[in-house]
Write a protein that holds these residues in place. Structure first.
Motif, PDB file in Angstrom:
ATOM      1  N   ALA A 172     -26.966   3.306 -55.561  1.00 46.34           N
ATOM      2  CA  ALA A 172     -26.526   2.560 -54.383  1.00 46.34           C
ATOM      3  C   ALA A 172     -25.124   1.993 -54.606  1.00 46.34           C
ATOM      4  N   LEU A 173     -24.310   2.060 -53.555  1.00 46.00           N
ATOM      5  CA  LEU A 173     -22.945   1.551 -53.609  1.00 46.00           C
ATOM      6  C   LEU A 173     -22.668   0.701 -52.380  1.00 46.00           C
ATOM      7  N   ASP A 174     -22.264  -0.535 -52.613  1.00 48.34           N
ATOM      8  CA  ASP A 174     -21.821  -1.435 -51.556  1.00 48.34           C
ATOM      9  C   ASP A 174     -20.344  -1.687 -51.816  1.00 48.34           C
ATOM     10  N   ALA A 175     -19.500  -0.966 -51.119  1.00 48.09           N
ATOM     11  CA  ALA A 175     -18.051  -1.074 -51.285  1.00 48.09           C
ATOM     12  C   ALA A 175     -17.426  -1.210 -49.917  1.00 48.09           C
ATOM     13  N   ARG A 176     -17.572  -2.361 -49.358  1.00 48.33           N
ATOM     14  CA  ARG A 176     -17.101  -2.592 -47.998  1.00 48.33           C
ATOM     15  C   ARG A 176     -15.596  -2.605 -47.902  1.00 48.33           C
ATOM     16  N   VAL A 177     -15.123  -2.362 -46.709  1.00 44.59           N
ATOM     17  CA  VAL A 177     -13.716  -2.411 -46.340  1.00 44.59           C
ATOM     18  C   VAL A 177     -12.888  -1.423 -47.160  1.00 44.59           C
ATOM     19  N   LEU A 178     -13.239  -0.156 -47.033  1.00 43.16           N
ATOM     20  CA  LEU A 178     -12.488   0.911 -47.687  1.00 43.16           C
ATOM     21  C   LEU A 178     -11.646   1.660 -46.665  1.00 43.16           C
TER      22      LEU A 178
END
Length: 168
Positions: free
Chosen positions: A74-80
């Motif tokens: 799982a990856l939570d990398a907001r605002v890319l």
């Protein structure tokens, strides 16, 4: 390690990440402005980089490190940015869940690249990704991905887009 002034190109960043993939000592890496938690990126199953301020160059390193992390799910990398998602995509094959909420510049084309790279993806959130269209929802749902993003103007109250329940 801070390489923010080294002006490394994408190939140099991939080489750096390749070396870090087997480095059990280095704790933090700064490529541009974000401080990346190297050991977590190497071994973690759920990576949260929400509000980290990731630049495209950071994403090149992340994508390369993720390729060497079989535990990552799982990856939570907001605002890319669009370019950031493209740079991450090669390392996302094992992901089952992504959250790129707030990535306002994200386009259907980048989502298509991501969908092609993420063969295990089952859940995705693109909340407030205002440039995405129904094409992204249709593509991801066609691959069995449950979406946790739907534009308000579609008039839907559920998170599973099936192409039939579009509001007027």
């Amino acid at each position: 390690l801070d390489v923010s002034r080294a002006e490394l190109d994408a190939e140099g960043l991939r080489e750096l990440a390749g070396g870090l993939a087997s480095n059990g000592v280095l704790q933090r890496l700064t490529v541009r402005e974000a401080v990346l938690p190297v050991q977590e990126l190497r071994t973690g199953s759920e990576i949260r980089l929400r509000d980290a301020g990731l630049a495209e160059e950071d994403c090149v390193v992340l994508g390369a490190l993720f390729q060497a992390n079989p535990a990552l799910r799982a990856l939570d990398a907001r605002v890319l940015s669009d370019a950031g998602v493209r740079a991450l995509a090669p390392g996302c094959g094992q992901l089952t869940s992504v959250d790129f909420s707030g990535s306002e510049e994200l386009t259907d084309d980048a989502v298509s690249v991501l969908a092609g790279a993420c063969g295990q993806l089952t859940s995705a959130s693109f909340l407030n990704c205002t440039m995405l269209t129904e094409a992204s929802a249709t593509l991801l749902n066609g691959k069995g991905v449950e979406l946790h993003w739907l534009p308000q103007e579609w008039g839907l109250s559920h998170s599973r887009y099936d192409g039939k329940n579009r509001g007027g």
